[in-house]
Design an enzyme around this catalytic site. Structure first.
Site, mmCIF file in Angstrom:
data_model
loop_
_atom_site.group_PDB
_atom_site.id
_atom_site.type_symbol
_atom_site.label_atom_id
_atom_site.label_comp_id
_atom_site.label_asym_id
_atom_site.label_seq_id
_atom_site.Cartn_x
_atom_site.Cartn_y
_atom_site.Cartn_z
ATOM 1 N N HIS A 1 0.862 -1.615 0.345
ATOM 2 C CA HIS A 1 -0.349 -0.609 -0.265
ATOM 3 C C HIS A 1 0.544 1.420 0.294
ATOM 4 O O HIS A 1 0.142 2.187 0.261
ATOM 5 C CB HIS A 1 -0.860 -0.026 1.280
ATOM 6 C CG HIS A 1 -2.566 1.108 0.622
ATOM 7 N ND1 HIS A 1 -2.507 1.257 0.154
ATOM 8 C CD2 HIS A 1 -3.624 0.217 1.642
ATOM 9 C CE1 HIS A 1 -3.492 1.904 0.243
ATOM 10 N NE2 HIS A 1 -4.298 1.309 0.844
ATOM 11 N N ASP B 1 -2.029 2.331 -4.458
ATOM 12 C CA ASP B 1 -3.936 2.817 -3.953
ATOM 13 C C ASP B 1 -4.559 1.289 -4.172
ATOM 14 O O ASP B 1 -4.811 1.118 -4.818
ATOM 15 C CB ASP B 1 -4.412 3.603 -3.175
ATOM 16 C CG ASP B 1 -3.498 4.997 -3.460
ATOM 17 O OD1 ASP B 1 -2.852 5.090 -1.868
ATOM 18 O OD2 ASP B 1 -3.746 6.302 -4.063
#
Length: 411
Positions: A384, A388
Site C-alpha cells: 500500500h 492505492d
C-alpha cells in the site's frame, strides 16, 4: 594434475554455501559427473559432481563447514598425487592460491560487546562468517556467548543453530511436566525453513500489505485450454498448457497495461520496470522456492509454457535455477483445494497474485436466465506504500478480463 572441487553458485545472490554431506570419502574412486558432495545455500540444497575421473584425495571443508562461492572444498586427482598441485576449473580461479582463498573465508570478525572479559584479557575479536551473523540475527542469538568451532575459532552457522536449539530445549525443560500421552516432539528447523521464516517475517515487518479478492469467469478459458491442448497434440507439440500458463500470460499482459504494479520500492525510490520477470512459487518437499521466468513479455503462449516448465522442474530437482530478480510473483494453491488466501509479498516486489481452486457457480446472464459458470478465486496482495486500492483493483480486474476472453492471450 589434481583438480579442485569448488563451491558452486546456486543463485544470483549466493556468496557462500555449507557442506551438508560428503558422498565419497578420501581414497574413494570417483567418475567425472558423479555426485561427490551435497552443499546448501539459504534457498537450495544441491549435489556437486566430480570435476574429473580419479580419487578423492582430500576433503578441505568438512560437513557443516562453510565456503565462499568459488572456494575449493575438496580435491580430486590420481593416487599418490600431491594435493598442492590441484587446479581450479576456470582460468580465473587457477590464479587464486587456495591458501589465500581459505584465509579470506575467515577474515570477517566482530568485536565483543564493551566490558566483556575472558581469561586472557579485557577485549578480544571474534571471527564469524556472514551466514552465521545472519542466522544469529534471525534467531536472536547473542554471539558473545557462542564458542566457535570453525578454523581459528570462527563461529559457523552450525554453532549458532546449536546454541539456538540448546536455548529452546532449556526453555522447554522449565515448563511443567506433561503427562506421557501429551508428550511432544521437538526438532530443529531446516536451513531452508529458517530462511523462509526470516524472509516472511521481514516482509510483514517492512511493508504495508493489503489483499484484494475477486473471482474471474474462466468458463471460456477452460474450453479454450481444451482446444489448444488438442491442437498441440495433433501437431506433436510438446507443450504443458496448464491453467497457470494461461494465468501467467494474463498477468504479464496486465502488468504491461498497469506498469505501476510492476515496481520495486528500494530505499524510498520506485523502480518501475518495462520488462516482466515473473516469479512462479514452487513447493518442494522441505520448503518453497520462487524460480523466475525472465522477460515473460517476450514469450508467446507456447514459449512461456516451455520456460515455466523448465524453471520449475530445475528448481524441484535442486539444480541451479534463477531464483532472484522477479518483478511480480504468482502463487497457486488450487491443487490443494484452497479458494482464497493471503499471499505474502517477496520484497522489493510490490505485488503477488494468489490463485485458488476453480468452483462451479450459478449466475444470471444479461437476459436474467440462470447459467452455470466456472469461477477462479484470485487474491492480490500489494504494498500500500506503492499502490492505492483503486489502481490495484483495476489491475486485478484486467487479469479477470483476459481470463474471461482467452483469445486475447494470443494477441
Amino acid at each position: 594434475m589434481a583438480t579442485s572441487i569448488l563451491m558452486p553458485k546456486l543463485g544470483m545472490t549466493m556468496t557462500e554455501g555449507t557442506v551438508e554431506e560428503w558422498l565419497k570419502q578420501p581414497g574413494d574412486t570417483v567418475k567425472e559427473g558423479e555426485g561427490i558432495v551435497t552443499i546448501s545455500s539459504d534457498k537450495l540444497t544441491s549435489e556437486v559432481e566430480a570435476p574429473a575421473d580419479g580419487i578423492l584425495l582430500k576433503v578441505i571443508k568438512e560437513m557443516s563447514e562453510e565456503a565462499e562461492v568459488g572456494e575449493p572444498i575438496g580435491i580430486v586427482g590420481q593416487a599418490g598425487e600431491e594435493v598442492g598441485e590441484a587446479t581450479s576449473t576456470s582460468e580465473k580461479e587457477k590464479t587464486e592460491p587456495t591458501a589465500e582463498v581459505q584465509e579470506k573465508a575467515v577474515q570477517q570478525v566482530e568485536q565483543q560487546p564493551e566490558g566483556h572479559q575472558d581469561m586472557k584479557g579485557p577485549q578480544r575479536k571474534r571471527r564469524i562468517s556472514p551466514a552465521a551473523r545472519k542466522k544469529a540475527k534471525a534467531l536472536s542469538v547473542d554471539i558473545s556467548k557462542v564458542t566457535g568451532t570453525g578454523p581459528k575459532g570462527r563461529i559457523t552457522r552450525r554453532d549458532i543453530e546449536q546454541v539456538a536449539a540448546t536455548t529452546t530445549e532449556e526453555q522447554v525443560t522449565t515448563k511443567p511436566a506433561v503427562h506421557e500421552e501429551e508428550a511432544m516432539q521437538v526438532q530443529g528447523m531446516s536451513a531452508m525453513r529458517k530462511s523462509i521464516a526470516a524472509n516472511m517475517q521481514h516482509s510483514l515487518e517492512s511493508t504495508a500489505q493489503l489483499t484484494l479478492h475477486r473471482k474471474a469467469d474462466i468458463t471460456n478459458l477452460l474450453a479454450f485450454q481444451k482446444k489448444m491442448r488438442t491442437e498441440a497434440a495433433e501437431n506433436n507439440l510438446d507443450l504443458k498448457l496448464t491453467l497457470t500458463v494461461f494465468l501467467a500470460r494474463a498477468v504479464t499482459l496486465s502488468l504491461q497495461a498497469h506498469p505501476e504494479v510492476n515496481t520495486h520500492l528500494i530505499h524510498d525510490q520506485l523502480h518501475q520496470f518495462e520488462e516482466v520477470h515473473l516469479g512462479i512459487a514452487t513447493s518442494l518437499e522441505d520448503g518453497l522456492v520462487v524460480p523466475v521466468v525472465k522477460h515473460a513479455e517476450r514469450l508467446p503462449l507456447g514459449s512461456l509454457a516451455k520456460q515455466m516448465k523448465h524453471v520449475t522442474e530445475t528448481a524441484r530437482e535442486g539444480k541451479n535455477a534463477e531464483l532472484s530478480g522477479a518483478t511480480f510473483t504468482i502463487s497457486n494453491l488450487g491443487a490443494q483445494g484452497i479458494e482464497y488466501f493471503t499471499p505474502i509479498l517477496n520484497p522489493p516486489e510490490s505485488g503477488i497474485l494468489g490463485v485458488g481452486t476453480f468452483v462451479q457457480e450459478l449466475r444470471l446472464d444479461e437476459n436474467e436466465q440462470v447459467k452455470q459458470i466456472t469461477s477462479l478465486p484470485l487474491s492480490l496482495t500489494f504494498d500500500h506504500r506503492v499502490l492505492d486500492g483503486a489502481p490495484a483493483a483495476e489491475f486485478l480486474n484486467t487479469i479477470a478480463h483476459y481470463l474471461a476472453k482467452p483469445y486475447l492471450l494470443l494477441l
